[in-house]
Design an enzyme around this catalytic site. Sequence first.
Site, PDB file in Angstrom:
ATOM      1  N   GLN A  81       0.825  -1.218   0.000  1.00 42.83           N
ATOM      2  CA  GLN A  81       0.000   0.000   0.000  1.00 42.83           C
ATOM      3  C   GLN A  81       0.855   1.261   0.000  1.00 42.83           C
ATOM      4  OE1 GLN A  81      -3.108   0.392  -0.567  1.00 42.83           O
ATOM      5  NE2 GLN A  81      -3.571  -1.787  -0.664  1.00 42.83           N
ATOM      6  N   SER A  82       1.945   1.233  -0.733  1.00 43.51           N
ATOM      7  CA  SER A  82       2.859   2.372  -0.735  1.00 43.51           C
ATOM      8  C   SER A  82       2.306   3.574  -1.508  1.00 43.51           C
ATOM      9  CB  SER A  82       4.181   1.936  -1.347  1.00 43.51           C
ATOM     10  OG  SER A  82       4.941   3.052  -1.732  1.00 43.51           O
TER      11      SER A  82
END
Length: 342
Positions: free
Chosen positions: A87-88
């Site tokens: 989930q960068s």
Amino acid sequence: MTGSVTERIRDIQSRIDALPRVRLAHLPTPLDACPNLSAVLGCDLSIKRDDCTGLAFGGNKARQHEFMLADALADGADCIIQGSASQSNHSRQLAAAGAKLGLEVFLLPKMDEFSSPVQGNYLIDQLLGATIIPISPDESTKDRKEQLAEKLRSAGRRPYVVGMGATRSLTLGVIAYVQALLEIITAQPDAIPDWIFSATQGSTLAGLQLGCELLGLPTKLVGICPMTASHEAYLSPQEIAELAQGAASLLGVGTGITADQISTTTEYVGERYGVPSAGSLDAIRMLGSLEGILLDPVYSGKGFAGLLDYCKRGIVGPGERIVFVHTGGLPALFSQSEYLVG
Ligand SMILES: *Cc1c(COP(=O)(O)O)cnc(C)c1O
């Protein structure tokens, strides 16, 4: 540095403008007053809306990628390598920037608890044309990035590695936040903040702090770190001070910033990186219901929880002026929906 604040701003701006830069972000971002929450807290709060930088849902990386990708292009890079959590925000904004600039982007997301179902940042990554190479949670991201870079180099490519462990790109991210500080002061030159709060791993805080130092401001900074020291991407105050020193030398200015002046806290991490804390959930609901501004559960929510706690504990005094730098991260609202409601 000598001269008035306005003269200093002009000088630093011209130093920033001399650096290679590509345009990616909607700048300057707004500085929104928060009258309803200010009345509740008994202070004067504004929010620097770096969640509104554009570039596929915005965030602080859009601003930082302007310097980082210009540096990559000046270096002759023909592709960029980034690895991080699935989930960068960094990866999402990088994929968007790569699309815009016609630069191939390799993303090495970790297959962690937020990679399935495909949601949030990881969903958006798939729509932006990046080459996605998933890696398993027990692998070292830094090692996998280096291995891929080696493989590409031996195939005649010129990769540029970014993200954790890539000091040059983190240092260029500092410059972007000197720029943000100039915007904050330019927007309200007669209302110098007593405090600036932000979620940060290092670059954002280092840039805000270097900016305050170069302008000679008395502003106190608080960086709220979203992870504890055991995390692979954690930066110590010493490493953050070195980023500030590196950025100062790129700007051709001196700095007296040392590790003991770097004010970061891991007090608001909660259980761990990536999962909302009780404080961040309260912060999200409070700012949302009083000002209609959203925070994310991983970074800005924890940063804002820190700000609220400083007010509650009386560390921030009555009537003081606070700027919260909203670093974005909003797609995590969707990948973490089960934590947010129910
Ligand atoms: C990456 C990120 C941060 C940390 O930024 P640094 O420049 O490394 O301090 C903070 N907030 C959000 C939402 C991010 O995506």
